[in-house]
Design an enzyme around this catalytic site. Structure first.
Site, PDB file in Angstrom:
ATOM      1  CD  GLN A  53      -2.550  -1.184   2.611  1.00 18.11           C
ATOM      2  OE1 GLN A  53      -2.617  -0.484   3.285  1.00 18.11           O
ATOM      3  NE2 GLN A  53      -3.600  -2.182   2.584  1.00 18.11           N
ATOM      4  CG  HIS A  95      -3.150  -0.437   7.930  1.00 16.58           C
ATOM      5  ND1 HIS A  95      -3.749  -0.850   9.101  1.00 16.58           N
ATOM      6  CD2 HIS A  95      -3.621  -1.243   6.980  1.00 16.58           C
ATOM      7  CE1 HIS A  95      -4.610  -1.951   8.481  1.00 16.58           C
ATOM      8  NE2 HIS A  95      -4.673  -1.912   7.314  1.00 16.58           N
ATOM      9  CD  GLU A 136     -14.542   3.711  13.538  1.00 15.04           C
ATOM     10  OE1 GLU A 136     -14.905   2.800  14.215  1.00 15.04           O
ATOM     11  OE2 GLU A 136     -14.125   4.528  13.811  1.00 15.04           O
ATOM     12  CE1 TYR A 179     -13.515  10.938  16.747  1.00 16.26           C
ATOM     13  CE2 TYR A 179     -11.215  11.888  17.597  1.00 16.26           C
ATOM     14  CZ  TYR A 179     -12.728  12.037  17.201  1.00 16.26           C
ATOM     15  OH  TYR A 179     -12.921  13.160  17.600  1.00 16.26           O
ATOM     16  CE1 TYR A 224      -9.633  -7.217   7.260  1.00  9.99           C
ATOM     17  CE2 TYR A 224      -7.425  -7.316   8.276  1.00  9.99           C
ATOM     18  CZ  TYR A 224      -8.459  -6.716   7.421  1.00  9.99           C
ATOM     19  OH  TYR A 224      -8.619  -5.385   7.006  1.00  9.99           O
TER      20      TYR A 224
END
Length: 369
Positions: free
Chosen positions: A75, A140, A238, A248, A259
């Site tokens: 990513q 991430h 979210e 949060y 997962y």
């Protein structure tokens, strides 16, 4: 440029215009973000580590010189890019990327640069923020940039979203690490004196909010409020409105599952002292890109709506809001056939979308109203 007719989906035909999707440019390798330049041109980042100028007629320019080395893979790579609010005068841009570190580690970094007058290279490139610690991970990175406004005017600071790097998810709750945080820094990298953790022992002063997982969408609402969305695990994506100093919840609470199907934390979706999301998606849509529509180019019914790309289901989500709450969602662009990575409102008031593919496209959404 090529065009195709698509009807707006989601059962809202009575108030949704038919959309004509126009391909502005193709041949982009996993494009991640689009910013707008004067004269109808575009600045597009490609995840492997390239920035390109796309001309108003769709002509794709060569990669710009001066982009720093990126840890491209998984990513990671060259991710978000935005132009400064005063770009017409200073030609400044900001971009974030996976910055290589020692021993195969990497982390999200934020850089400032000047786009050369001839548009072929970056000048005065300077990294103004580096996530700590760097981690050996391909996952991430977060990496969305928003220029903050107060009272309708830029306040000289930037928000940057930072993922928790997947393997280090517990660090999202630790204030001595940047993982799983939203940070706020000045355009020169300085720490704003009114950041919530300035002066607190054991806390990094750049942190704005914490307990985030992987925030790949961020935008200012018309009233200047920061809105973000983040990937949940298996379910529980979210939408949040990150406030200074607030927690949060990740990975203490979630509307999703790990997962392997096990509960996250104690299996709760809420707990005292943790901020609940404004909205969540289960199953996950894998959101990326986020924009508020402030124009009436698609009719008055769409003005004020929020738009979010879905990587997993390959559609653009039009989200109706009333009194700051989500009241309806409508799936658009279901026939595009590629993952939606970014969505922005252009200076012309139209929506522009990037598709994430080895042959990615920059699309313009036109209304047939």
């Amino acid at each position: 440029m090529a065009g195709a007719l698509l009807a707006a989906g989601g059962g809202a035909a009575a108030q949704s215009p038919a959309l004509r999707v126009q391909t502005v440019a193709g041949g982009l390798e996993h494009p991640w973000a689009v910013a707008f330049l004067p004269g109808g041109r575009f600045l597009v980042s490609e995840r492997p580590g390239r920035l390109r100028v796309v001309q108003a007629d769709g002509a794709l320019g060569p990669p710009l010189a001066g982009v720093p080395a990126v840890a491209a893979g998984g990513q990671g790579g060259l991710l978000d890019v935005v132009t400064d609010s005063d770009f017409a005068r200073n030609r400044s841009i900001y971009f974030c990327f996976s910055e290589p570190g020692a021993g195969g580690s990497n982390g999200t970094a934020l850089a400032r640069a000047r786009l050369a007058d001839d548009g072929t290279r970056l000048e005065d490139v300077r990294v103004i923020f580096s996530q700590r610690p760097k981690v050996a991970s391909r996952l991430h990175f977060g990496c969305r940039i928003v220029e903050r406004r107060v009272g309708g005017k830029p306040d000289g600071t930037l928000f940057l979203t930072l993922g928790e790097r997947f393997s280090q998810r517990d660090a999202a709750q630790k204030l001595d690490k940047h993982l799983g945080k939203i940070v706020r820094v000045g355009k020169d990298g300085a720490v704003p004196a009114d950041n919530p953790f300035v002066g607190r022992a054991g806390a990094l002063p750049e942190i704005w909010s914490y307990g985030h997982r992987n925030v790949q969408g961020a935008a200012l609402a018309p009233d200047g409020t920061l809105w973000t969305h983040e990937h949940g695990p298996m379910g529980g994506d979210e939408i949040n409105l990150p406030q200074a100093g607030k927690n949060y919840g990740w990975p203490l609470v979630s509307f999703g599952l790990n997962y392997e199907g096990t509960p996250v934390g104690a299996g709760q979706s809420a707990a005292p002292g943790l901020e609940p999301p404004l909205h969540h998606w289960t199953p996950s849509i894998a959101p990326s890109g986020m924009a508020f529509l402030t124009s009436e180019r698609y009719g008055p019914a769409w003005r004020g709506d929020l738009f979010v790309g879905s990587l997993k289901f390959q559609y653009l989500d039009r989200i109706e809001l009333k009194d700051g709450k989500v009241v309806a969602e409508h799936q658009l662009l279901q026939d595009v056939g590629q993952r939606i990575r970014d969505v922005r409102q252009g200076p012309d008031g139209l929506l522009y979308v990037l598709t994430d593919s080895s042959d990615g496209r920059l699309l313009r959404l036109l209304s047939n109203q």
